[in-house]
Enzyme design. Structure first.
Site, short mmCIF file in Angstrom:
data_model
loop_
_atom_site.label_atom_id
_atom_site.label_comp_id
_atom_site.label_asym_id
_atom_site.label_seq_id
_atom_site.Cartn_x
_atom_site.Cartn_y
_atom_site.Cartn_z
N TYR A 289 -16.41 -6.90 -1.31
CA TYR A 289 -17.56 -6.75 -0.42
C TYR A 289 -18.23 -8.11 -0.19
CZ TYR A 289 -16.70 -1.83 -0.72
OH TYR A 289 -16.09 -0.61 -0.60
N LYS B 191 -4.21 -2.28 -8.68
CA LYS B 191 -3.00 -2.62 -7.92
C LYS B 191 -2.49 -3.96 -8.46
CE LYS B 191 -0.92 -2.20 -3.40
NZ LYS B 191 -0.02 -1.07 -3.65
N ASP C 137 -2.48 3.41 -4.78
CA ASP C 137 -1.88 4.24 -3.73
C ASP C 137 -1.30 5.53 -4.31
OD1 ASP C 137 -0.49 2.10 -4.83
OD2 ASP C 137 0.92 1.87 -3.19
N ASP D 105 -14.68 3.24 -3.90
CA ASP D 105 -15.42 3.69 -2.72
C ASP D 105 -14.56 4.67 -1.92
OD1 ASP D 105 -17.49 3.84 -0.96
OD2 ASP D 105 -17.24 1.84 -0.10
N ASP E 132 -14.78 9.22 -1.80
CA ASP E 132 -14.91 10.10 -0.63
C ASP E 132 -13.78 11.14 -0.63
OD1 ASP E 132 -17.05 8.49 0.20
OD2 ASP E 132 -16.48 8.63 2.31
#
Ligand code: NAD
Length: 348
Positions: free
Chosen positions: A127, A180, A213, A237, A241
């Protein structure tokens, strides 16, 4: 006890009003002596004060007992030099509210059976408005080429991992560390090393590691098998969701931003400009966030009544959601935002 109330943009004022109605009922029932101090941030503050985060708000947050932080429509903000600061980022970084705790639990027969908590580090990562001391983590060296820098520190990884293991120790005793490191060998490698070091302090909690993933697929396949899912800022984040939608709806997802001495309740969803001002928004997410805030204050300050009030709000939400007709429109129900808040207050 006084809370700082920042309704924010879009549906923010409506869901905040419904949440305050519930907090007033909780305060009366559990004798919390709650009071509220409201200030404007976001687009309303930009119009009035020329900035989306007026001076003094962060300082006031430090002085009070907790914050209700409404959703913000950052997409419509002008650049920072024209007053468009991102209050979410400022709260997280300047007040060091580093742990974004995002539960996803099935309620009232909605969604898939599951009960997990995403533990999201939220002060660094990809971010750009929170990973540089000066300047931005995104830049364009020549037209047509854009670069983004990701910051990962051992300090931030270790402290968020500690929060994840502490929480899981009180639950199902399984931390799933998402990464990852197969591609981001240095940054996610540092994250994994930090998490493994912290794991050694918690012998009774199992650590498992998943590549992000694959985690998205496994979360859809077996959401019920997870307990605490630990991840850096952006992976968490996105996964949160996904998890909250699987558990019923993004509109049901409570969330807090927790530091060492201060906590802010902030819904997982955004400002939903498409339904703003129509009394259509589901306030559950912010109501449950406020319940989490009360539980956080209760635990930090050893105030039993505060913790009990948080749990009672949670149960009251379940009671109201149990009947289809007392749900909001996003869940096929008939209640507006305000009426839903009244119903939860009455159930309390
Ligand atoms: P959003 O979460 O605002 O909305 C996504 C969809 O879910 C929309 O269809 C919306 O109507 C619906 N929705 C969201 N919350 C709901 C609720 N409580 N009840 C019923 N339906 C609800 O995401 P978006 O539209 O992509 O983003 C809008 C703005 O919000 C953007 O400016 C974005 O930057 C911002 N945003 C802010 C936060 C935050 O402040 N914490 C988080 C995410 C997005």
């Amino acid at each position: 006890m006084k809370l700082l109330i920042l309704p924010g943009d879009g549906i923010g004022p409506e869901i905040t009003a419904a949440t305050l109605r519930v907090l007033e009922a909780a305060s009366a029932r559990f004798d919390l002596g709650l009071s509220f101090e409201s200030r404007e941030i976001g687009l309303a503050a930009l119009k009035e004060h020329g900035t989306t985060l007026p001076d003094g708000i962060l300082e006031r947050a430090r002085e009070l007992d907790g914050v209700i932080l409404g959703p913000l429509d950052q997409l419509r903000y002008p650049p920072a030099d024209k007053g468009g600061l991102n209050p979410s980022a400022m709260f997280r970084v300047k007040l060091d509210l580093y742990a974004n705790v995002r539960p996803a639990r099935s309620r009232a027969g909605l969604g898939r059976p599951m009960d997990l908590v995403i533990m999201r580090e939220c002060t660094e990562g990809f971010y750009p408005d929170r990973n540089m001391h000066q300047g931005s983590g995104e830049f364009m060296p020549v037209p047509g080429v854009a670069l983004s820098v990701r910051k990962i520190t051992a300090h931030a990884c270790e402290r968020i991992a500690r929060r994840a293991f502490e929480l899981s120790g009180k639950r199902k005793k399984l931390v799933t560390a998402v990464h990852k490191a197969n591609v981001f060998r240095v940054t996610d490698g540092l994250y994994l090393d930090s998490v493994r070091a912290v794991a050694r302090e918690f012998a009774d909690v199992k650590l498992e590691e998943e590549i992000v993933d694959a985690m998205a697929a496994k979360l859809v396949r077996h959401p019920e098998r997870y307990d605490v899912v630990l991840a850096t800022n952006m992976y968490a984040d996105i996964l949160s969701d996904l998890a909250s939608e699987l558990s019923g709806s993004l509109g049901l997802a409570g969330s807090i931003l927790a530091g060492e001495a201060l906590c802010a309740a902030q819904a997982q969803h955004g400002s939903a400009p498409d339904i703003a001002g129509k009394d259509k928004a589901n306030p559950t997410s912010l109501i449950l966030s406020a319940a989490m805030l009360l539980e956080w204050i209760g635990e930090k300050r050893k105030l039993a009544a505060c913790g009990e009030a948080g749990q009672a709000i949670d149960r009251a939400v379940d009671k109201v959601l149990a009947k289809r007709e007392t749900r909001t429109a996003d869940l096929g129900g008939k209640l507006g935002t305000r009426a839903f808040g009244e119903a939860v207050a009455a159930a309390l």
